[in-house]
Motif scaffolding. Structure first.
Motif, mmCIF file in Angstrom:
data_model
loop_
_atom_site.group_PDB
_atom_site.id
_atom_site.type_symbol
_atom_site.label_atom_id
_atom_site.label_comp_id
_atom_site.label_asym_id
_atom_site.label_seq_id
_atom_site.Cartn_x
_atom_site.Cartn_y
_atom_site.Cartn_z
ATOM 1 N N GLY A 109 0.874 -1.218 -0.127
ATOM 2 C CA GLY A 109 -0.075 0.043 0.078
ATOM 3 C C GLY A 109 0.863 1.253 0.001
ATOM 4 N N LEU A 110 0.266 2.150 -0.199
ATOM 5 C CA LEU A 110 0.805 3.597 -0.379
ATOM 6 C C LEU A 110 -0.055 4.782 0.547
ATOM 7 C CD1 LEU A 110 1.510 4.042 -4.313
ATOM 8 C CD2 LEU A 110 3.144 3.284 -2.394
ATOM 9 N N PRO A 111 0.809 5.477 1.284
ATOM 10 C CA PRO A 111 0.141 6.548 1.817
ATOM 11 C C PRO A 111 -0.647 7.312 1.021
ATOM 12 C CG PRO A 111 2.453 6.901 1.927
ATOM 13 C CD PRO A 111 2.120 5.671 1.360
ATOM 14 N N GLY A 112 -1.745 8.200 1.284
ATOM 15 C CA GLY A 112 -2.205 9.139 0.493
ATOM 16 C C GLY A 112 -3.163 10.047 1.161
ATOM 17 N N PHE A 113 -4.002 10.980 0.707
ATOM 18 C CA PHE A 113 -4.863 11.572 1.180
ATOM 19 C C PHE A 113 -6.365 10.848 1.557
ATOM 20 C CE2 PHE A 113 -2.507 14.713 -1.590
ATOM 21 C CZ PHE A 113 -2.221 15.582 -0.454
ATOM 22 N N ASP A 114 -6.765 11.330 2.812
ATOM 23 C CA ASP A 114 -7.989 10.416 3.436
ATOM 24 C C ASP A 114 -9.102 10.976 2.772
ATOM 25 O OD1 ASP A 114 -9.753 9.197 4.638
ATOM 26 O OD2 ASP A 114 -9.014 9.563 6.637
ATOM 27 N N PRO A 115 -10.024 10.276 2.023
ATOM 28 C CA PRO A 115 -11.121 10.669 1.475
ATOM 29 C C PRO A 115 -12.331 11.093 2.660
ATOM 30 C CG PRO A 115 -10.630 8.633 0.322
ATOM 31 C CD PRO A 115 -9.841 8.793 1.380
ATOM 32 N N ALA A 116 -12.100 10.550 3.728
ATOM 33 C CA ALA A 116 -12.886 10.767 5.062
ATOM 34 C C ALA A 116 -12.920 12.290 5.315
ATOM 35 C CB ALA A 116 -13.104 9.703 6.037
ATOM 36 N N THR A 117 -11.620 12.774 5.177
ATOM 37 C CA THR A 117 -11.647 14.068 5.882
ATOM 38 C C THR A 117 -11.295 15.182 4.592
ATOM 39 O OG1 THR A 117 -9.021 13.621 5.613
ATOM 40 C CG2 THR A 117 -10.383 13.209 7.897
ATOM 41 N N GLN A 118 -11.972 14.728 3.708
ATOM 42 C CA GLN A 118 -11.826 15.873 2.409
ATOM 43 C C GLN A 118 -12.559 17.192 2.949
ATOM 44 O OE1 GLN A 118 -13.307 14.239 -1.220
ATOM 45 N NE2 GLN A 118 -13.427 16.019 -2.420
ATOM 46 N N PHE A 119 -13.671 17.098 3.649
ATOM 47 C CA PHE A 119 -14.291 18.248 3.941
ATOM 48 C C PHE A 119 -13.449 19.154 4.853
ATOM 49 C CE2 PHE A 119 -14.719 15.462 7.917
ATOM 50 C CZ PHE A 119 -14.736 16.537 8.925
ATOM 51 N N ILE A 120 -12.508 18.430 5.612
ATOM 52 C CA ILE A 120 -11.568 19.606 6.352
ATOM 53 C C ILE A 120 -10.738 20.113 5.226
ATOM 54 C CG2 ILE A 120 -9.530 19.606 7.957
ATOM 55 C CD1 ILE A 120 -10.999 17.336 9.348
ATOM 56 N N ARG A 121 -10.065 19.340 4.335
ATOM 57 C CA ARG A 121 -9.149 19.925 3.252
ATOM 58 C C ARG A 121 -9.831 21.042 2.596
ATOM 59 N NH1 ARG A 121 -8.198 14.499 3.134
ATOM 60 N NH2 ARG A 121 -9.017 14.406 1.066
ATOM 61 N N GLU A 122 -11.012 20.974 2.172
ATOM 62 C CA GLU A 122 -11.931 21.820 1.369
ATOM 63 C C GLU A 122 -12.412 22.926 2.094
ATOM 64 O OE1 GLU A 122 -14.429 19.603 -1.194
ATOM 65 O OE2 GLU A 122 -12.600 18.693 -2.273
#
Length: 573
Positions: free
Chosen positions: A81-94
């Protein structure tokens, strides 16, 4: 005694507890196994220890869970696996949220100096002309009992302004200047490091809660007197891998503020982004700490170490020679750019990386060449948008300060408003994970080995920040040396250059170790070599480089040696 907090918790007394004769007066459930010293009693008072105990009991299970989550993430990476941006916290990033305003006292951080909490270092760093001194209980400090508790004494004396140091060899007394003193930030240890000399309910205390708790308890009141309300104490937080760890720190801060009765948000902290998983969590980390944050920092040496550790089971992601993994590598430049954009969008400082060079006093030409490298690195940082940078030696501060002042302006404390960048989403996961390029050489293997052994030998004898080959080495750079050796040995890397066609294995590594030990003995001299712990360090370093499974941290194994064998660590273990 000063006031009482919301929990009925007492502030530090003017006359600290003197302790029982020959031992510390500890709260129920606490056992102090470190050596007794009358000077330490003012730090290890029953009240201060109780403060640490309450933090430990409330947060230890959450800390254990966070460390278990690290293990689970490592398992995923080791399975491909690779690390990446968490889809569950997209609302925080946006989201459009911002952090609490930067306190005026630390708005200008254009040059920060770092170093261990040794007494002379504390005085010189605060007097250095830097805007901030980061006093380090972590990578630049060997965590012996003496170093840790004496470091707390030193910081307490520094905060109240009474600190002095008599250098008997030079017959010189060091004291704080009357003005232009750097602001003090303190870096506690990471979550993973225990404090084996303090047992709470039968288990070692969490090292960072000991470091934070003792320092905060003894010094928050003095900060309020000198800095005003809502502006400190200030901290640097290391080694995070996920925002859940930032959330724990935020809760620790809130509890500490409430226990002593100061305003929520008084404590402010900068988080070091020095692990590969954390670069995908920068918005989330700032969000969890948004009432206590004053930014993020590019901890680039540990970040390189983390890249290897994260991809330890990925033979297609081998690093080139350590000296080639700089900010010109795409994955490193992307990491820096994303940090700047994220911080400025959230109204927080984006701090640059370490200048590890030290002055070369006996070679003016080489010294000027080293300074030129520093200037170029700092020019890149300030033009990219960083609000400040790190230096490992006072001799670098004028050059760093000149670069940042010339490009930011003398009256502009930071670039948070003037350098707002395009949206961070333009930097992708692929940018942050791009494979580094460059050669792998026998000299790279030799340098890793030589540096790793010498650093570890110094660490085992109590020195956590070591000048080697005109660079200031700490645990982070030693970790790069260790994990890169391990990676090359595990995957039988074929060397470039003079080693063309030669593959790295245990046999070749064994010959390199023998050669480099002979070179170290020549360089340091037979007497120093014999009296030092070079052979013990060599065995430990070689064992970790050739282990079947990569140890998470060099310092965990080495810490056991300090606790059990350090001559001054404890008289009661």
């Amino acid at each position: 005694m000063m006031g009482v907090g919301s929990y009925g918790y007492p502030a530090p007394a003017t006359n600290m507890n003197t302790g029982a004769r020959g031992g510390y007066e500890a709260p129920d459930g606490v056992e102090i196994r470190g050596r007794y010293d009358q000077e330490y009693v003012k730090i290890l008072s029953k009240e201060a220890l109780q403060f640490v105990v309450e933090l430990q009991r409330e947060f230890r299970n959450r800390i254990k869970y966070a460390l278990e989550c690290r293990k689970e993430a490592k398992r995923r990476y080791n399975e491909g696996g690779l690390p990446g941006f968490d889809p569950a916290t997209q609302f925080i990033r946006e989201g459009d949220w911002v952090c609490a305003p930067v306190p005026k006292a630390v708005a200008d951080r254009r040059v920060e100096i770092t170093g261990p909490v040794e007494r002379k270092m504390v005085i010189n760093a605060l007097n250095s002309g830097a805007k901030v001194f980061m006093a380090d209980f972590e990578d630049a400090l060997s965590p012996s009992w003496e170093n840790l508790i004496r470091g707390q004494v030193n910081l307490k004396d520094a905060v109240d302004g009474s600190i002095t140091f008599h250098d008997k060899a030079r017959n010189r007394v060091y004291k704080l200047n009357d003005h232009n003193i750097a602001k003090l930030f303190v870096r506690p240890r990471g979550w993973h490091l225990p404090e084996a000399h303090i047992l709470i309910d039968g288990e070692p205390a969490t090292g960072c809660l000991v470091d934070f708790g003792l320092y905060f308890y003894h010094n928050y009141a003095a900060f309020r007197r000198t800095q005003g309300e809502g502006s400190g104490p200030f901290f640097y937080l290391p080694k995070m891998e996920h925002s859940r760890e930032a959330k724990i720190w935020n809760c620790v801060f809130e509890k500490a503020e409430k226990m002593v009765g100061i305003e929520r948000g008084s404590i402010r902290a900068t988080v070091l982004i020095e692990t590969l998983p954390a670069v995908f969590q920068m918005d989330e980390i700032l969000y969890e700490l948004r009432d206590h944050s004053v930014g993020l920092n590019c901890g680039r040496w540990d970040y390189i170490f983390s890249y290897v550790k994260t991809f330890q089971a990925h033979p297609d992601r081998l690093l080139p020679d350590r000296v080639l993994v700089g900010m010109n590598q795409h994955f490193m430049r992307s990491y820096s750019d994303l940090l700047i954009r994220t911080c400025h969008r959230r109204g927080a400082h984006a701090m640059g990386g370490m200048a590890a060079q030290i002055p070369i006093r006996d070679d003016p030409v080489a010294n000027e060449a080293a300074l030129d490298l520093v200037r170029k690195d700092k020019l890149r940082e300030v033009k990219a948008g960083h609000d400040g940078t790190w230096a490992a030696h006072p001799g670098l501060i004028p050059a760093c300060m000149e670069i940042f002042t010339n490009n930011m302006g003398r009256n502009t404390p930071n670039q948070i408003q003037t350098m707002r960048r395009e949206h961070a989403s333009s930097i992708t996961e692929e940018d942050l994970l791009q494979r580094p390029r460059g050669v792998r050489t026998l000299e790279g293997l030799r340098l890793n080995t030589r540096v790793g052994i010498q650093y570890l030998a110094a660490w085992l004898t109590g020195a956590g920040s070591v000048p080697l080959y005109n660079l200031m080495e700490d645990a982070a750079t030693a970790e790069i040396s260790r994990v890169q050796n391990w990676q090359w040995i595990k995957y039988g890397v074929e060397l470039d250059g003079d080693g063309l066609g030669v593959r790295v294995g245990k046999e070749l590594f064994g010959r390199v170790v023998e050669d480099e030990m002979e070179r170290i003995e020549r360089e340091v001299g037979k007497d120093k070599f014999k009296k030092g712990m070079y052979r013990e360090a060599c065995k430990m370093f070689a064992r970790q480089c050739t282990a079947q499974t990569l140890d998470d941290f060099l310092t965990l194994d080495a810490y056991n040696h300090i606790v059990l064998h350090h001559p001054k660590a404890s008289s009661r273990l």
